[in-house]
Motif scaffolding. Structure first.
Motif, short mmCIF file in Angstrom:
data_model
loop_
_atom_site.label_atom_id
_atom_site.label_comp_id
_atom_site.label_asym_id
_atom_site.label_seq_id
_atom_site.Cartn_x
_atom_site.Cartn_y
_atom_site.Cartn_z
N SER A 615 111.86 5.63 130.19
CA SER A 615 111.15 5.03 129.07
C SER A 615 110.94 6.04 127.95
CB SER A 615 109.80 4.48 129.56
OG SER A 615 109.04 3.97 128.48
N ILE A 616 110.57 7.28 128.35
CA ILE A 616 110.38 8.35 127.35
C ILE A 616 111.70 8.66 126.66
CG2 ILE A 616 109.85 10.80 127.08
CD1 ILE A 616 107.79 10.47 129.35
N ALA A 617 112.79 8.75 127.48
CA ALA A 617 114.10 9.07 126.92
C ALA A 617 114.56 7.99 125.95
CB ALA A 617 115.12 9.24 128.04
N ASP A 618 114.34 6.71 126.30
CA ASP A 618 114.73 5.62 125.41
C ASP A 618 113.97 5.70 124.09
OD1 ASP A 618 116.46 4.66 127.29
OD2 ASP A 618 115.15 3.07 128.03
N GLN A 619 112.66 5.98 124.19
CA GLN A 619 111.86 6.07 122.97
C GLN A 619 112.31 7.26 122.12
OE1 GLN A 619 109.53 3.84 121.87
NE2 GLN A 619 109.62 5.05 119.98
N MET A 620 112.66 8.37 122.80
CA MET A 620 113.13 9.54 122.06
C MET A 620 114.46 9.27 121.39
SD MET A 620 112.01 12.83 124.38
CE MET A 620 112.39 13.97 123.05
N ASP A 621 115.31 8.46 122.03
CA ASP A 621 116.56 8.07 121.39
C ASP A 621 116.27 7.31 120.09
OD1 ASP A 621 118.50 9.17 122.99
OD2 ASP A 621 118.50 7.51 124.40
N ARG A 622 115.29 6.42 120.15
CA ARG A 622 114.96 5.64 118.97
C ARG A 622 114.38 6.52 117.87
NH1 ARG A 622 113.67 1.89 123.12
NH2 ARG A 622 111.47 2.46 123.23
N ASP A 623 113.67 7.56 118.28
CA ASP A 623 113.00 8.45 117.31
C ASP A 623 113.81 9.71 117.02
OD1 ASP A 623 110.83 6.73 117.10
OD2 ASP A 623 109.71 7.72 118.71
#
Length: 712
Positions: A615-623
């Motif tokens: 979940s953190i990695a996905d959010q970091m991809d978006r950001d």
């Protein structure tokens, strides 16, 4: 020594653009600017004889142009170049041997050569500087650089061709483990326009021939587009490739052209790294949206889908059929619908004529009633081939990015299934179509050890493009039941970019499964993720649409040579796991069997942690764009919050609201939880932000330290 002059200016007075360290910039769009330095021929020679002794981050460099700019477009338009140069990193000859070579290549002209700061006795890396007797504009200079590299490469001396870029930094002499220099200083400066006149003319003619060839192809396709008929191509993609060229979509997307080579609009280096040949484009820059990492070139439709629909084949097909292709005065899709309706009418009429009189239609003739017992006897029990992932008698597809471990984990689960007695090894056929010779041998040994079959295209007569025929033979011979085929990877057996071809292949696969066969397909995802940071399946949707079960395999974390991955189910027709997590070793130098033995399934607590990491990695991809914009500023120095936001906003054009949110979201001391910076406590509630490293101890500094560094 007195140098000859040009237009009243002595060569010794020519000043090339220079700077200190790779971050030295004076470009107008940068927040922190420092005026460029200049350096002349005499200064360069002095450094050759008495090299600097500094860390590379503080080393002096030059751009061989007098224009004070690091912007490659500025240099291409206005640069005046007074020097050619060579960068040799791949085991070049010693300088004494290079001297004889340069004597021949340059026809006796002067040069400076020296070992770089990373040179060793085993790899005597070197640079060679060649001063010109007159300035060259970028186009001529670029051709001369290319010819120089060609001549060295013809002698098995491999130069780094990055020196052909208009604003590439050339680092000046800096003494390292091994430093020697070799110079020729007789006042004879090089004139490539004279010495290499034939080569330059040949290069210019070749570029023009390449450009004209693409232009001719463009005119041909325009004529085909106007006269397009449904019978011209088997499907919409084929029709699109008849009516459009690769280069027109590249130019529409903002690519720059040089002969048959193109530069993507977001290039940071200025390289023309995409080449069009035989109606396809191959991109070598990993920053180019068309980059495939050596896995094939793009045709016109693939370019259009990638650049204008972010790889969404379905959306590209719809728009192309409705808006871009016409048959006469109507759209391609409408023409196709009319043809299909007419063919259905003709078929019904032919049937009626064959029977002399119309027969009343009755759906009852298709009823299966009375066949349930026979079909139940043929039905397979819910048995896992890959525990918790893939069921016997189904078509399962597993999507993953390269180096995620899809082959490793598939083999691990397959061997577990064999050990548990779920399926016999003799009925399993692992088709390894995407491996090196070493990898093939390692996996073949595993197949022999655990009793399953390993098939490889072009070995013992097996051909990947004949798989549909092999499936048909198994179906015809009633030999599909209980057989398990694993395709590694699916794109080797069908064209996933062609809707018609992919659909036809899955028709064969569907029939094979309906007769009791099992199909497990490993497939790739696109390099770029979607707007929500999620992996995007490569190719058309046929594998998923016609399959029974589909998983996305994502890497969620990697630390201490251990990678954690997560299977996430997004289609199922059975009691399969919705999520499943594993870890395995990524330590370098280990044997494949050791890596396989390192695979461990995550327990409930570990699984929850992996899910959170994803979940953190996905959010970091978006950001990621915003994070990188902030880090780019913090890489230069610690900063007060307001200054940091102002600088990042100015350089990236990201809104300050977004920057403030991301600054808050990723602030902390735990790198593994996504934190990328932390706050240095200061006086009067001042907040100074500093970049967080993997194993960084929180440095003790104050806002006053920051103010002193800024001279406030």
């Amino acid at each position: 020594m007195v140098c000859r002059g040009i237009g009243g200016v002595m060569l010794s007075d020519i000043k090339l653009t220079s700077g200190i360290g790779q971050y030295h910039t004076n470009e107008p769009d940068k927040a922190i600017r420092t005026p460029y330095l200049t350096i002349g021929i005499d200064d360069i020679r002095c450094l050759v004889d008495n090299p600097q002794v500094v860390d590379k981050t503080q080393a002096q460099w030059l751009i061989p142009s007098t224009l004070p700019s690091r912007n490659f477009k500025d240099q291409e338009q206005n640069g005046q170049y007074f020097m050619l140069w060579v960068d040799l990193d791949k085991n070049p000859p010693p300088l004494t041997d290079l001297a004889a070579i340069m004597e021949t290549v340059l026809g006796g002209a002067d040069y400076e050569s020296y070992n770089t700061s990373s040179a060793t006795a085993e790899n005597q890396k070197a640079r060679i500087l060649i001063f010109l007797d007159q300035p060259l504009g970028f186009a001529e200079w670029n051709l001369a650089q290319e010819i120089l590299n060609d001549k060295l490469e013809a002698l098995n001396i491999i130069p780094d061709r990055a020196n052909q870029r208009s604003a590439q930094l050339c680092y000046l002499p800096n003494k390292g483990q091994l430093y020697r220099s070799q110079s020729k200083r007789e006042g004879v400066f090089f004139n490539p326009l004279l010495i290499w006149a034939k080569e330059i003319d040949s290069k210019q003619q070749m570029l023009e021939v390449e450009r004209l060839a693409l232009e001719v192809q463009q005119r041909i396709t325009m004529a085909k587009k106007t006269a397009l008929k449904l019978s011209d191509a088997p499907n919409l993609i084929g029709a699109f490739n008849l009516a459009y060229t690769v280069q027109e979509w590249l130019l529409s997307a903002g690519y720059a052209q040089r002969g048959n080579s193109f530069r993507h609009p977001h290039s940071e280096s200025g390289s023309y790294s995409a080449t069009v040949k035989d109606g396809r484009v191959n991109a070598l820059s990993s920053n180019d949206p068309l980059y495939t990492d050596g896995k094939g070139a793009h045709d016109a439709f693939s370019v259009y889908a990638t650049l204008f629909h972010r790889g969404d084949i379905g959306a590209a097909l719809t728009t192309a059929g409705n808006d871009l292709l016409t048959i006469g005065a109507i759209s391609y899709n409408k023409a196709l619908q009319i043809e299909w309706a007419n063919s259905k009418t003709d078929t019904e009429q032919n049937k009626q004529h064959a029977n002399n009189e119309p027969q009343p239609f009755n759906l009852a003739k298709f009823s299966l009633n009375g066949s349930s017992k026979k079909m139940r006897d043929q039905m397979l029990e819910d048995v896992f081939v890959l525990p918790d992932i893939a069921l016997l008698g189904q078509a399962t597809v597993i999507y993953a990015a390269p180096n995620t471990g899809k082959t490793l984990l598939t083999l691990h689960l397959l061997i577990d299934g064999i050990k548990q007695g779920c399926v016999g090894g003799n009925d399993i056929f692992y088709i390894n179509a995407d491996d090196t010779h070493k990898g093939l041998v390692e996996k073949l040994e595993l197949a022999e050890q655990h009793g399953f079959n390993m098939l490889v295209p072009r070995h013992k007569g097996f051909e990947a493009d004949q798989l549909s025929g092999y499936l048909g033979s198994m179906i015809a011979n009633n030999d599909a039941r209980g057989k398990v085929l694993i395709l590694d990877t699916a794109k080797k057996f069908t064209d996933l970019m062609d809707k018609k071809v992919g659909s036809k292949f899955m028709e064969s696969a569907r029939e094979f499964v309906s007769k009791g066969g099992t199909l497990i397909m490993l497939a790739h995802v696109n390099k770029h993720k979607d707007a929500e940071g999620k992996s995007v399946r490569a190719g058309t949707t046929d594998l998923v649409d016609d399959g029974d079960c589909a998983y996305m395999l994502d890497a969620v974390s990697e630390s201490d040579d251990i990678k954690s991955v997560l299977f996430s189910n997004f289609k199922n027709r059975g009691d399969v796991a919705s999520e499943l997590g594993f870890t395995y070793s990524t330590a370098k130098g280990q044997q494949y069997v050791s890596r396989l033995q390192s695979v461990k399934q995550l327990n409930e607590q570990q699984h929850a942690a992996a899910k959170q990491a994803k979940s953190i990695a996905d959010q970091m991809d978006r950001d990621s764009f915003t994070i990188n914009a902030i880090l780019e500023v913090l890489n230069r120095s610690d900063m007060l919050k307001t200054d940091l936001v102002d600088a990042a906003h100015k350089e990236s054009c990201i809104s300050k609201q977004k920057l403030n949110k991301v600054l808050f979201d990723y602030c902390g001391s735990d790198f593994n939880r996504g934190h990328r910076w932390y706050i240095i406590p200061g006086n009067k509630n001042a907040k100074v932000y500093s970049k967080l490293g993997h194993f960084q101890n929180m440095k003790k500094a104050s806002a006053d330290d920051y103010r002193r560094a800024k001279g406030l």
